[in-house]
Design an enzyme around this catalytic site. Sequence first.
Site, PDB file in Angstrom:
ATOM      1  N   GLY A  63       0.786  -1.226   0.000  1.00 41.72           N
ATOM      2  CA  GLY A  63       0.000   0.000   0.000  1.00 41.72           C
ATOM      3  C   GLY A  63       0.814   1.270   0.000  1.00 41.72           C
ATOM      4  O   GLY A  63       0.274   2.353   0.247  1.00 41.72           O
ATOM      5  N   GLY A  66       1.383   3.120  -6.068  1.00 39.74           N
ATOM      6  CA  GLY A  66       0.516   2.599  -7.125  1.00 39.74           C
ATOM      7  C   GLY A  66      -0.915   2.372  -6.709  1.00 39.74           C
ATOM      8  O   GLY A  66      -1.503   3.129  -5.931  1.00 39.74           O
ATOM      9  N   SER A 196      -3.702 -11.236 -12.407  1.00 35.79           N
ATOM     10  CA  SER A 196      -3.492 -10.508 -13.649  1.00 35.79           C
ATOM     11  C   SER A 196      -3.918 -11.385 -14.822  1.00 35.79           C
ATOM     12  O   SER A 196      -3.899 -12.619 -14.728  1.00 35.79           O
ATOM     13  CB  SER A 196      -2.008 -10.144 -13.798  1.00 35.79           C
ATOM     14  OG  SER A 196      -1.734  -9.660 -15.092  1.00 35.79           O
ATOM     15  N   TYR A 218      14.374 -20.737 -16.547  1.00 40.55           N
ATOM     16  CA  TYR A 218      13.658 -19.544 -16.087  1.00 40.55           C
ATOM     17  C   TYR A 218      13.378 -18.575 -17.228  1.00 40.55           C
ATOM     18  O   TYR A 218      14.239 -18.289 -18.049  1.00 40.55           O
ATOM     19  CB  TYR A 218      14.482 -18.834 -15.014  1.00 40.55           C
ATOM     20  CG  TYR A 218      13.824 -17.598 -14.440  1.00 40.55           C
ATOM     21  CD1 TYR A 218      12.777 -17.709 -13.533  1.00 40.55           C
ATOM     22  CD2 TYR A 218      14.255 -16.317 -14.801  1.00 40.55           C
ATOM     23  CE1 TYR A 218      12.177 -16.580 -12.997  1.00 40.55           C
ATOM     24  CE2 TYR A 218      13.665 -15.184 -14.262  1.00 40.55           C
ATOM     25  CZ  TYR A 218      12.621 -15.322 -13.364  1.00 40.55           C
ATOM     26  OH  TYR A 218      12.038 -14.206 -12.824  1.00 40.55           O
TER      27      TYR A 218
END
Length: 342
Positions: A63, A66, A196, A218
């Site tokens: 928090g 953004g 997302s 990766y």
Amino acid sequence: MQVSPPTAASPRHCKMAIEQTPMGYFREATGIPGPSGFGSASTAEQVTDGIDASLLTVIITGGSSGIGAEAARVMALRGAHVIIGARNTEAASEVKQSILQSTPSARIDIIQIELSSLKSVRAFAEKFLAMDLPLNILTNNAGVMYCPFQLSEDGIEMQFATNHVGHFLLTKLLLDKMKSTAERTGIESRIVNLSSEAHMTTYRTGIRFDKLNDKDFYNDKLAYGQSKLANILHANELARRLKEEGVLNVTANSLHPGLIRTNLARHSTAFVGALQTATCVLWKTIPQGAATSCYVALHPNIKGVSGKYFADCNESKTTSNGRDELLGRRLWDFSEKLVKSA
């Protein structure tokens, strides 16, 4: 920033089962409201207009900047007692002072947390529980994106550690408090996981349990998508377990906040800049980006709704991986082992 990026990786390494309808993309681009009455152009203030949150205590991780900072501001504006969980407490203090300037009556506390450290997560939970406050809403907002390969101090790939494992443990440690708060107050407790549309772009198996920490395999974009898929599966499996347990006054949901330019994209500015150019009509302001998390956390329309995925303040669809109950159960067991071994 939460994005749903394309990937440059070979198709054999990823799965892109995108299921959003043309109407869904049209609504996102134009801001036309969906069935809830809100859409991609709605702001956090608009979707919470008229809501009295003065009886609520809210934790928001990440928090200090953004959309997390905007969600904290708007929830405080609606009267909630907001606990900001932040790695950077100096930045969080600046957010607190900014909120107090516009809302002098705001109730804001700050507790430090580093989501990639299970020790820090446990310390956060201990400090919060020692405050002897109720807990009505847990917004698992903090995250990292597109990091170069690295392991957390607990030996877990950093994006997975921060975005999923830390929040998994935090939710586990605070769940009894949320249950008791709901039971005592009669007010539904809500767990909100920020995911997302990037969950659509992950490794072929969804979650690479056996090669999670393998540097040779990766890919920063796919690893981010993997962690965002985990956020959805975590909320879905938690919702299933709560229902099975007979706990109907605690809900768990996940959401896509939209394409928002924030400092979350600091590890891949060139890629995100190109993405923004290609998809400019879909990008949101920070007040718009915080709308869905505030909607799912506070709006009466969501009462009793659990195990769902939201985008633009409306229910939406995930990929088949996001609806895979077996994958969700396997992830739960895997996550339990990770938090117990650290």
